[in-house]
Enzyme design. Structure first.
Site, short mmCIF file in Angstrom:
data_model
loop_
_atom_site.label_atom_id
_atom_site.label_comp_id
_atom_site.label_asym_id
_atom_site.label_seq_id
_atom_site.Cartn_x
_atom_site.Cartn_y
_atom_site.Cartn_z
N PRO A 331 77.73 -44.66 -69.26
CA PRO A 331 78.57 -43.68 -68.55
C PRO A 331 79.72 -43.19 -69.43
O PRO A 331 80.35 -43.97 -70.13
CB PRO A 331 79.10 -44.48 -67.36
CG PRO A 331 79.08 -45.90 -67.81
CD PRO A 331 77.95 -46.03 -68.81
N GLY A 332 79.98 -41.91 -69.40
CA GLY A 332 81.14 -41.34 -70.09
C GLY A 332 82.06 -40.70 -69.06
O GLY A 332 83.11 -41.22 -68.70
N ARG A 385 84.78 -25.87 -70.46
CA ARG A 385 83.70 -26.10 -69.49
C ARG A 385 83.48 -24.94 -68.50
O ARG A 385 82.34 -24.62 -68.18
CB ARG A 385 83.90 -27.43 -68.76
CG ARG A 385 83.87 -28.63 -69.73
CD ARG A 385 83.76 -29.97 -69.02
NE ARG A 385 82.48 -30.16 -68.40
CZ ARG A 385 82.23 -29.98 -67.12
NH1 ARG A 385 83.20 -29.66 -66.29
NH2 ARG A 385 81.02 -30.15 -66.64
N TYR A 389 79.79 -23.76 -68.82
CA TYR A 389 78.89 -24.22 -67.74
C TYR A 389 79.22 -23.62 -66.38
O TYR A 389 78.72 -24.11 -65.37
CB TYR A 389 78.95 -25.75 -67.59
CG TYR A 389 78.95 -26.52 -68.89
CD1 TYR A 389 77.85 -26.51 -69.72
CD2 TYR A 389 80.05 -27.27 -69.27
CE1 TYR A 389 77.85 -27.22 -70.91
CE2 TYR A 389 80.07 -27.99 -70.46
CZ TYR A 389 78.96 -27.96 -71.27
OH TYR A 389 78.97 -28.66 -72.45
N CYS A 416 92.31 -14.22 -75.94
CA CYS A 416 91.91 -12.83 -75.91
C CYS A 416 90.46 -12.73 -75.46
O CYS A 416 89.57 -12.41 -76.26
CB CYS A 416 92.06 -12.21 -77.28
SG CYS A 416 93.77 -12.13 -77.73
N TYR A 446 84.95 -34.30 -71.75
CA TYR A 446 84.42 -33.06 -72.32
C TYR A 446 85.41 -31.90 -72.26
O TYR A 446 84.99 -30.75 -72.16
CB TYR A 446 83.09 -32.69 -71.66
CG TYR A 446 82.07 -33.81 -71.69
CD1 TYR A 446 81.50 -34.20 -72.89
CD2 TYR A 446 81.71 -34.50 -70.53
CE1 TYR A 446 80.58 -35.24 -72.93
CE2 TYR A 446 80.81 -35.54 -70.56
CZ TYR A 446 80.25 -35.91 -71.76
OH TYR A 446 79.35 -36.95 -71.80
#
Ligand code: LLP
Length: 489
Positions: A331-332, A385, A389, A416, A446
């Site tokens: 797990p992270g 993220r 995503y 920008c 992340y």
């Protein structure tokens, strides 16, 4: 066309976003354990106020609750150990360093009884500097260089997770050349794809990672790449084959996908042990356990996932009549993600009016609704993220409370680029103003790890807060850091 007033429930908001009853409330389970509002209404973490943090370290700033990190690491270790105690005597938990890595974190991981999963030579360098025993470190990667493999061998790594047949031979040859044996796990693609709320099982995985378990009808013997690798590993004098590995995805809530992958790997492991007269004592089921980024995310406690996975491992091993291999997980995000919020200072504000069908009326009867853009002093360089995503986040006014009405807001960065969004949709108090501090929770995983210097922004530092004191565990970059690398000619 008429103009609607600042109503609370905006038709511009996505269906999942509710207007909070109290904008000052810190909604569960988005925040680290020690985050609360102090007497003055501002956020405090580990007993330190965000205004003090801003004064001492500036913004943007990653603020990590050390006790919360340790508690989440322990929760994984303890609940998986308990669930698997009767099956394989417990579980080895490898913290996935790619989610966030620095030497302080490696030390916490070790002190809490976990191990470390790395994915590059650079991550190995952090591990080495932190002084963790090589035997407690794993190395991943679909394209490891010889230098990375040699570094792993120099450090006496506990496991190198081999991703392809090519690499298997390279690892074996490099180990053999130094009269050693590399401890190897084979990363397989079990054909289970898990998403946040569901998983799908496919015959073949169209992706760069791992060895396919699907029989290759074009191969001479008609065997899968995974089986070919098992046979080659068993035969190579430079390789000690520990076992099998899989990782089915990330930000997964339901245990079903993990359980199905475990079952598939166990069946394959049993078949290979019998066919090649070998024993593979280890099975690594990877990471991917989800966290809450917004109030509608509902992650499961580690214990619940552990119990579901243990049930499948127990019954499958019994059915196959094999001794259960030692289980490990990686797990992270689920350890570090919710430990951290990003602290930003608000700058420019602007409100636009956007067309939308009037509530309860047919399309065509459009009304304009306000959307306020709240610019902060960071953005896609400290949290990529949302851009990468479409990830949703949440935010609160952090430097004070407010009794003002909720206003649909979009928190944006200073880059920008119009896609530079930090929080796409959130209700913030109408009176948010330049100089206020905003906190975005769930940025431990992340975010810093994926940060960049786009537009020559210096990457923020990371502060660990504990027992009323805050210390930098990674200092923020300075302009000088950035200019130092410019060779000037
Ligand atoms: N083990 C392996 C082999 C992995 O590839 C990963 C993540 C993990 C463990 C840890 O997964 P976690 O428990 O943190 O979900 N950048 C993306 C996530 C990429 C995950 C890569 N591999 C994101 O921000 O959502």
């Amino acid at each position: 066309m008429s103009v609607a007033s600042n109503t609370a429930a905006s038709p511009l908001a996505p269906d999942w976003l509710q207007v909070p009853a109290d904008l000052n409330e810190l909604q569960e389970p988005l925040w680290a354990g020690s985050v609360s509002r102090g007497a003055d209404g501002g956020l405090t973490v580990g007993g330190v106020s965000v205004r003090e943090l801003k004064e001492q370290f500036g913004t943007p700033l990653f603020v990590m609750d050390e006790a919360d990190f340790r508690a989440r690491a322990r929760a994984f270790k303890d609940s998986f150990d308990a669930a698997f105690a009767d099956i394989c005597g417990g579980v080895d938990v490898y913290y996935a360093g790619k989610s966030f890595l620095c030497t302080a974190v490696v030390k916490w991981v070790e002190e809490e009884g976990l191990r470390l999963d790395t994915a590059s030579g650079g991550e190995l360098a952090v591990a080495a500097r932190a002084g963790i025993a090589g035997s407690r470190v794993a190395l991943h990667g679909n394209n490891k260089s010889d230098a990375e493999i040699n570094r792993a061998l120099d450090m006496g790594l506990g496991r190198i997770v081999v991703d392809s047949l090519d690499e298997l031979v390279r690892v074996g040859d490099l180990a053999q050349a130094r009269g050693a044996q590399a401890k190897v796990m084979l990363r397989l693609t079990p054909g289970v794809h898990a998403h946040t709320h569901e998983f799908i099982a496919t015959a073949h995985e169209d992706q760069k990672f791992g060895l396919s378990m699907a029989a290759d009808t074009t191969a001479e013997a008609g065997i899968s790449a995974a089986e070919e690798a098992v046979a080659a590993a068993a035969a190579h004098p430079g390789i000690e084959l520990l076992g099998l590995h899989c990782h089915i995805g990330s930000q997964i809530f339901e245990p079903d996908g993990f359980a199905l992958a475990a079952e598939k790997l166990l069946r394959f492991l049993a078949a290979m042990q019998e066919k090649y007269s070998i024993t593979m004592p280890e099975l690594d089921l990877g990471g991917g356990y989800g966290i809450a980024y917004t109030p509608v995310d509902t992650p499961r406690p580690a214990a619940e996932i552990a119990t579901a996975m243990a049930a499948v491992v127990r019954s499958t091993c019994a059915e196959l009549g094999i001794d259960a291999p030692r289980i490990s997980i990686e797990p992270g995000r689920a350890i570090v993600g919710s430990t951290t919020f990003t602290l930003y200072e608000v700058g420019t504000l602007k409100t636009v009016r956007v067309d939308a069908p009037a509530a309860g009326s047919d399309a065509g009867n459009n009304v304009t609704y306000p959307r306020r853009y709240v610019s902060v002093d960071g953005g896609m360089s400290d949290n990529a993220r949302p851009v990468l995503y479409d990830a949703d986040y949440s935010a609160v006014l952090a430097s004070r409370t407010s009794g003002a009405a909720p206003q649909l807001s979009r928190v944006v960065g200073k880059h920008c680029e119009s896609g530079d969004i930090v929080v796409r949709d959130v209700y913030l108090p109408e009176d948010v103003a330049a100089g206020d501090l905003l906190a975005v929770p769930g940025t431990g995983a992340y975010c810093w790890a994926l940060s960049s210097n786009y537009n020559y922004l210096a990457r923020p530092g990371v502060v660990a807060v504990r027992d009323g004191s805050a210390r930098l565990i990674v200092r923020g970059e300075t302009e000088e850091d950035l200019l130092n690398r410019d060779m000037g000619a």
